[in-house]
Enzyme design. Structure first.
Site, mmCIF file in Angstrom:
data_model
loop_
_atom_site.group_PDB
_atom_site.id
_atom_site.type_symbol
_atom_site.label_atom_id
_atom_site.label_comp_id
_atom_site.label_asym_id
_atom_site.label_seq_id
_atom_site.Cartn_x
_atom_site.Cartn_y
_atom_site.Cartn_z
ATOM 1 N N ASP A 267 3.789 -7.115 -18.286
ATOM 2 C CA ASP A 267 2.914 -7.168 -17.206
ATOM 3 C C ASP A 267 3.206 -7.814 -16.183
ATOM 4 O O ASP A 267 2.943 -8.967 -16.977
ATOM 5 C CB ASP A 267 1.552 -6.515 -18.091
ATOM 6 C CG ASP A 267 1.121 -5.740 -16.911
ATOM 7 O OD1 ASP A 267 -0.013 -5.148 -17.174
ATOM 8 O OD2 ASP A 267 1.208 -5.566 -15.567
HETATM 9 C C1 GLC Z 1 -0.631 -4.704 -13.001
HETATM 10 C C2 GLC Z 1 -0.745 -3.809 -14.294
HETATM 11 C C3 GLC Z 1 0.443 -3.033 -14.560
HETATM 12 C C4 GLC Z 1 1.727 -2.464 -13.094
HETATM 13 C C5 GLC Z 1 1.331 -4.303 -13.259
HETATM 14 C C6 GLC Z 1 2.706 -4.263 -11.632
HETATM 15 O O1 GLC Z 1 -1.440 -5.658 -13.267
HETATM 16 O O2 GLC Z 1 -1.497 -3.541 -15.058
HETATM 17 O O3 GLC Z 1 -0.134 -1.373 -14.613
HETATM 18 O O4 GLC Z 1 2.116 -1.962 -13.723
HETATM 19 O O5 GLC Z 1 1.136 -5.259 -12.252
HETATM 20 O O6 GLC Z 1 1.555 -3.771 -10.271
#
Ligand code: GLC
Length: 721
Positions: A267
């Site tokens: 993430d």
């Molecule tokens: C965010 C979220 C994740 C998302 C990623 C990209 O922090 O936790 O769900 O897909 O970053 O935006």
């Protein structure tokens, strides 16, 4: 693993080129391809020069056919081996046509419409140049304080698994290589992100492995069984180790046990964050743990870029691990057909034609109608088109009904409730609109205008709720009531003594004190998406009969949280009838039961259940037990009922929940019509994780419950031998 990709690409790549494939950068690096001027703030701290930008393996958050094509073209001009970029983004509940939030879709209990919503989202995203969506989010949720409850389909592992399959099949279709209207699905967040202590985002998760496997993992597994191409690691620790560096979770369960050989992406910055977790001394150790755990892509940090070369140099990381990660990424690019056609589905002309099309908006409207839940109705709804209606509240004329993760949607193009109701009313003049209050504030002027609007009305409809940023990522709340200003508005309107209906716009179950007790009717709209106002007007005026059923419990108060239907009995369960005994599992200041249980929802008609029968009182391994029940529409309007079947294993090697959803079926019934609903109970549905983590069923007695929610049910029993 694809040998041909190794021979064609990997064996010719330098270590730096391989590691660049493992880097994912966000849109600002590509605002003007190669122009570093946009790299500011945290992005600037990354210290990434344009040469790195041009060698990255994938991009996050760039969309739009022309934009993607320009970035891809520029990238390929600089790519020594002609390896195209992967374009990924969060298309969670729609691209331009925004569907209801996933928590609302979960309340539709309609996987077919869920699949359609994902297919439309994919169609719009793919024609706009995207290849992968960071969805479905399949984190089981039991704590409405957590802001990302809105992104989940709810508290039940079985229902979440049904939706997992539907979403993945909608996003990916049957052939990602051939079907340019689909995108690859990235299941998130692996794993158990929804169990954050205190409902506080990014907080500690501490579960037994048995709990993890029994309740939190099934939906992710269902998505992978449906063919999801990617997995995103979660921010939280799992058994004390951050998921992003957790070899047991990733290389153990995900890859070795489940056989997943697709791409794992961190993430946002979750590799680097292992340092803040206290799981890595520095960014280098974080990179080491992540590559050892099998994370292929580093989202938006340069942990891999900065440290893998040295880690390989000193022999701590075998270059084969890097090759493995690169190959998985190239495999996905190949499956998406990017080597042959780096522009894939991007098509500026077609984009103008299908994105936000009337057909797509009709689908969004229908799913919003199916996702809304009638929570209370004492003779107020449906409205009559000749009634004088005062529509009052901060959501009466608001575009803020898309909810979190609607970054490509447009609040300006939303079908608002006020306009939709005026279109449906006998004449527009019958609907008077006043804001009544803001989200958090109320003024004398607003009150006066509300009282004036209500004065001539036969019925008052209050449109209240949370602003969209009060849920979603980083949107945890300790107080899950409506803001005080809106509770004051409700009291003010209640004081007029007129029929009062409340429509709720929210991203989580709320503590409805001051709402449910004040209103004659309550309609849960969630964040209903681009066509939300039109759908709600259809429901309020009875053009559509509400059929949603809660996929998450509404607590009586936040003090009960976590409260969920599939709980354990305890050794001192509260008796059905209070007997004054102090020494039982209860509160002295609140009920045990939620205000509204899992599976709950009303209709403008009524359904009764009778004649629950089992084909046998004995279930043997190969002889399913057939369950039959008659459902009758005893009201005056046609409606859809969701017949739910629950089981209870009365005694197990470990304690078993008091109820577990095992099947459901929806049936449309005309007034007076009845239907015989038939379910089959098989031995495999009785299996569970034992204390040694083996999965099997135990002989013994089981209760069968069938009804329109998890509380009001008919009961029967059988014995597994
Ligand atoms: C965010 C979220 C994740 C998302 C990623 C990209 O922090 O936790 O769900 O897909 O970053 O935006």
């Amino acid at each position: 693993m694809s040998e041909h990709l190794y021979h064609k690409y990997v064996q010719h790549m330098t270590l730096e080129e391989k590691i660049a494939q493992l880097l994912q950068l966000a849109a600002p690096f590509y605002d003007e391809p190669g122009d570093d001027s946009e790299i500011t703030g945290p992005l600037e701290e990354l210290g990434i020069g344009s040469d790195t930008v041009r060698n990255a393996g994938s991009v996050l958050g760039v969309a739009g056919a022309e934009k993607v094509m320009a970035v891809q073209k520029k990238h390929l001009e600089n790519s020594r081996l002609g390896i195209p970029l992967l374009f990924m983004a969060d298309i969670v509940h729609g691209f331009k046509t925004i569907f209801p939030i996933p928590l609302a879709i979960g309340s539709s209990w309609n996987p077919e419409l869920a699949e359609q919503s994902a297919a439309i989202a994919a169609r719009e995203a793919a024609v706009s140049g995207l290849h992968v969506t960071f969805a479905p989010m399949l984190d089981l949720v039991r704590d409405p304080r957590w802001g990302r409850v809105m992104e989940s389909t709810g508290e039940d592992p079985y229902l979440n698994s049904v939706f997992a399959k539907a979403f993945v099949e909608g996003f990916q279709g049957k052939n990602l290589t051939q079907d340019m209207s689909r995108v690859a699905a990235c299941v998130k967040h692996f794993a158990a992100y929804g169990a954050a202590e205190g409902g506080r985002d990014y907080n500690t998760v501490d579960l037994s492995e048995r709990q993890l496997r029994e309740y939190y993992l099934p939906a992710y597994k269902a998505a992978l069984d449906a063919g999801a191409e990617m997995v995103m690691t979660s921010f939280n620790v799992v058994d004390g180790i951050p998921a992003t560096g957790n070899r047991k979770l990733l290389r153990g369960i995900l890859r070795a046990e489940w056989g997943f050989d697709g791409v794992v992406i961190s993430d946002w910055a979750s590799i680097k964050e292992m340092v803040a977790h206290g799981a890595a001394e520095d960014d280098k150790e974080a990179a080491l743990k992540a590559i050892w755990a099998g994370v292929d892509i580093d989202m938006m940090t340069v942990s891999y870029l900065n440290h893998l070369p040295e880690l390989v140099e000193v022999g701590l990381v075998d270059e084969a691990l890097i090759d493995e990660a690169v190959l998985r990424i190239l495999q996905l690019k190949e499956k998406l057909g990017l080597f042959e056609n780096p522009m894939r589905g991007a098509d500026p002309a077609l984009e103008k034609e299908i994105v936000f099309s009337a057909e797509h908006r009709r689908a969004a409207r229908k799913l919003a109608e199916k996702s809304s839940v009638l929570l209370k109705n004492e003779g107020v709804l449906p409205l009559n088109i000749e009634q004088r209606v005062a529509l009052i509240g901060p959501f009466a004329d608001s575009g803020d009904i898309l909810g979190w993760w609607s970054w490509t949607g447009s609040k300006e193009q939303v079908a608002k409730l006020s306009g939709a109701m005026r279109s449906l009313a006998g004449n527009a003049g019958l609907v008077t609109v006043a804001e009544g209050s803001g989200i958090h504030t109320i003024t004398a002027v607003q009150k006066e205008a509300a009282l004036k609007a209500a004065a001539a009305a036969d019925v008052i409809v209050l449109a209240v709720g949370e602003a969209s940023e009060m849920s979603g990522e980083g949107g945890s709340r300790t107080n899950i009531k409506l803001p005080d200003a809106q509770l004051e508005l409700i009291r003010l309107m209640k004081g007029l003594g007129k029929p009062l209906a409340v429509v709720l716009f929210n991203g989580r179950p709320l503590d409805l004190h001051g709402v449910y007790d004040q209103a004659d009717a309550v309609l849960e709209a969630w964040f209903p998406g681009s066509e939300g106002g039109a759908a709600l007007a259809d429901l309020l005026y009875g053009k559509v009969n509400p059929s949603g059923r809660l996929s998450v419990s509404f607590p009586d108060s936040v003090g009960q949280v976590p409260v969920y239907y599939n709980a354990f009995s305890t050794g001192r369960p509260k008796p059905q009838v209070e007997d004054g005994n102090r020494y039982i599992s209860k509160y002295i200041d609140a009920p045990n039961e939620p205000l509204l249980p899992f599976g709950f929802g009303l209709s403008y008609t009524s359904f009764t259940y009778e004649g629950l029968t089992l084909s046998s009182g004995i279930l043997k391994d190969d002889q399913p037990v057939e369950v039959k029940v008659k459902v009758i529409n005893t009201g005056s309007l046609a409606g859809t009922e969701t017949v739910q079947l629950y089981l209870r294993d009365r005694s197990g090697e470990v304690v078993r929940p008091v109820k577990e959803l095992k099947a459901f079926k929806q049936v449309d019934l005309a007034p007076g019509e009845s239907a015989e609903m038939i379910f089959a109970i098989e031995e495999r549905q009785l299996r569970y994780h034992h204390s040694d983590l083996t999965v099997s069923s135990d002989p013994g007695w089981f209760d069968v419950y069938v009804g329109g929610n998890s509380r009001d049910v008919l009961a029967a029993e059988f014995r597994l031998i």
